[in-house]
Design a protein around this motif. Structure first.
Motif, PDB file in Angstrom:
ATOM      1  N   TRP A  29       0.706  -1.247  -0.124  1.00 34.55           N
ATOM      2  CA  TRP A  29       0.056  -0.025  -0.089  1.00 34.55           C
ATOM      3  C   TRP A  29       0.947   1.406  -0.020  1.00 34.55           C
ATOM      4  CZ3 TRP A  29       0.266   3.782   3.487  1.00 34.55           C
ATOM      5  CH2 TRP A  29       0.892   3.723   4.784  1.00 34.55           C
ATOM      6  N   ASP A  30       2.036   1.087   0.623  1.00 33.82           N
ATOM      7  CA  ASP A  30       2.913   2.509   0.629  1.00 33.82           C
ATOM      8  C   ASP A  30       3.871   2.563  -0.754  1.00 33.82           C
ATOM      9  OD1 ASP A  30       4.451   0.013   1.419  1.00 33.82           O
ATOM     10  OD2 ASP A  30       5.201   1.182   3.220  1.00 33.82           O
ATOM     11  N   PHE A  32       5.297   4.432  -3.418  1.00 28.40           N
ATOM     12  CA  PHE A  32       5.185   5.832  -3.771  1.00 28.40           C
ATOM     13  C   PHE A  32       4.969   5.723  -5.218  1.00 28.40           C
ATOM     14  CE2 PHE A  32       7.232   5.742   0.361  1.00 28.40           C
ATOM     15  CZ  PHE A  32       7.103   7.013   0.972  1.00 28.40           C
ATOM     16  N   GLY A  35       1.170   4.954  -6.146  1.00 31.18           N
ATOM     17  CA  GLY A  35       0.544   5.894  -5.221  1.00 31.18           C
ATOM     18  C   GLY A  35       0.450   6.887  -5.819  1.00 31.18           C
ATOM     19  N   LEU A  36       1.549   7.747  -6.584  1.00 36.11           N
ATOM     20  CA  LEU A  36       1.606   8.993  -7.078  1.00 36.11           C
ATOM     21  C   LEU A  36       0.796   8.920  -8.359  1.00 36.11           C
ATOM     22  CD1 LEU A  36       2.493  11.815  -7.786  1.00 36.11           C
ATOM     23  CD2 LEU A  36       4.476  10.857  -8.981  1.00 36.11           C
ATOM     24  N   ILE A  39      -3.065   8.777  -7.403  1.00 37.47           N
ATOM     25  CA  ILE A  39      -3.668  10.121  -7.072  1.00 37.47           C
ATOM     26  C   ILE A  39      -3.628  10.839  -8.181  1.00 37.47           C
ATOM     27  CG2 ILE A  39      -2.952  12.176  -5.751  1.00 37.47           C
ATOM     28  CD1 ILE A  39      -1.716  10.216  -3.573  1.00 37.47           C
ATOM     29  N   ALA A 194       5.071   7.524   4.498  1.00 35.71           N
ATOM     30  CA  ALA A 194       4.111   7.385   3.408  1.00 35.71           C
ATOM     31  C   ALA A 194       3.048   7.720   3.754  1.00 35.71           C
ATOM     32  CB  ALA A 194       3.999   5.843   3.369  1.00 35.71           C
ATOM     33  N   TYR A 197       3.208  11.768   3.123  1.00 40.61           N
ATOM     34  CA  TYR A 197       3.410  11.825   1.509  1.00 40.61           C
ATOM     35  C   TYR A 197       2.167  11.580   0.849  1.00 40.61           C
ATOM     36  CZ  TYR A 197       4.187  10.079  -3.245  1.00 40.61           C
ATOM     37  OH  TYR A 197       4.557   9.871  -4.409  1.00 40.61           O
ATOM     38  N   PHE A 198       1.270  10.684   0.951  1.00 41.03           N
ATOM     39  CA  PHE A 198       0.145  10.769   0.129  1.00 41.03           C
ATOM     40  C   PHE A 198      -0.826  11.738   0.298  1.00 41.03           C
ATOM     41  CE2 PHE A 198       1.087   5.903   0.067  1.00 41.03           C
ATOM     42  CZ  PHE A 198       1.567   6.009  -1.127  1.00 41.03           C
ATOM     43  N   ALA A 202      -1.882  14.769  -2.592  1.00 41.79           N
ATOM     44  CA  ALA A 202      -3.081  14.745  -2.846  1.00 41.79           C
ATOM     45  C   ALA A 202      -3.684  16.312  -2.720  1.00 41.79           C
ATOM     46  CB  ALA A 202      -3.897  13.661  -1.973  1.00 41.79           C
TER      47      ALA A 202
END
Length: 295
Positions: A29-30, A32, A35-36, A39, A194, A197-198, A202
């Motif tokens: 889940w973390d 990066f 995740g980028l 988002i 993380a 960061y998220f 966002a």
């Protein structure tokens, strides 16, 4: 000197292995990298569904340039510069402290492991955001730093990817100034970083998106698109020549220190800075612009 060369070498190899892991391991889940991407796609979808400037193209001006900046600055820049720089700077700083019989750990005021997790995260987030807010002000006030920051302010149409359009020297400045404040706090792990960061990515994407949102009463706490667009205004208000609305994630610092400025609906204001017509249009030329200007 040999010690520092070894640190740089290990930093490059370590980050390269980490980047390969990020690309291959999709399911933690973390992550990066993905995740980028997630988002970015979500905020871009919001731009498409709820466009504030309806005449602005989905693939707005400099969309692909900003997309390149987004991935270069968040992943390749770390590989090329920041990881090795951060590790060698930390070791150099420790060597200086050792002359006085200190160590970086001796700067630590408290360990967040001793606190509830939510309060530790909040402390890390608030300190980081406040330091970055002040650093952002410096980027506008110091002529040399402003020449680097012009890359970000050369955006002529706001969109989510513009969030990470900045000169590679900016994170060097941010991380250098942030190093000591963060050094006084210990106990953070990768998942803590993380989470922050998220959240900050966002909010930063939303601030630059083609959205007419201000979050209602939360506008006094969170930076938002209707506030941040005035930070990018080409024509500055008479009471300040350095800019306004410096908030990174939080707007509260601007309201506390009287640097807030939202005179009206800024949907159609012109963005940029004085004489931005002469500013380079390509990544390479924008990267070397501050060097040429200084000469």
């Amino acid at each position: 000197m040999e010690k520092y060369i070894d640190i740089i070498s290990k930093s490059y190899s370590g980050y390269w292995n980490y980047l390969k892991y990020e690309l291959i391991d999709v399911y933690h889940w973390d992550n990066f990298f993905y995740g980028l991407i997630v988002i970015s796609l979500l905020v871009w979808a919001l731009e498409i569904i709820f466009p504030w400037r309806k005449n602005q193209s989905i693939f707005r001006k400099d969309f692909w340039l900003d997309t390149f900046y987004m991935f270069f600055n968040f992943f390749l820049l770390n590989l090329i510069v920041l990881i090795a720089l951060s590790n060698t700077t930390a070791e150099f700083f420790n060597d200086i402290l050792s002359v006085f019989g200190w160590h970086v750990n001796s700067l630590q005021v408290f360990d967040v492991d001793e606190l509830p997790r939510w309060s530790g995260l909040l402390i890390l987030f608030l300190i980081s955001d406040f330091v970055q807010w002040n650093t952002h002000r410096l980027l506008h006030r110091v002529p040399l730093l402003w020449n680097f920051h012009k890359v970000h302010h050369s955006i002529k149409e706001m969109g989510f990817a513009g969030h990470l359009r900045y000169h590679w020297m900016e994170p060097v400045v941010y991380k250098s100034i942030l190093y000591i404040p963060i050094a006084i706090i210990g106990g953070f792990d990768a998942q803590d970083v993380a989470i922050i960061y998220f959240f900050t990515i966002a909010i930063g994407h939303l601030n630059h998106a083609n959205l007419g949102w201000n979050y209602g009463a939360l506008k006094y706490v969170l930076n938002n698109p209707k506030m941040h667009i005035w930070h990018h205004a080409k024509e500055l208000p008479k009471h300040t020549k350095y800019g306004m609305n410096y908030g990174i994630t939080l707007s509260i610092w601007d309201y506390l220190f009287n640097t807030d400025y939202i005179p009206s609906d800024g949907r159609d204001i012109e963005l940029g800075f004085e004489d931005d017509e002469e500013f380079p249009k390509t990544f390479i030329k924008q990267s070397i612009y501050p060097i040429k200007t200084r000469k």
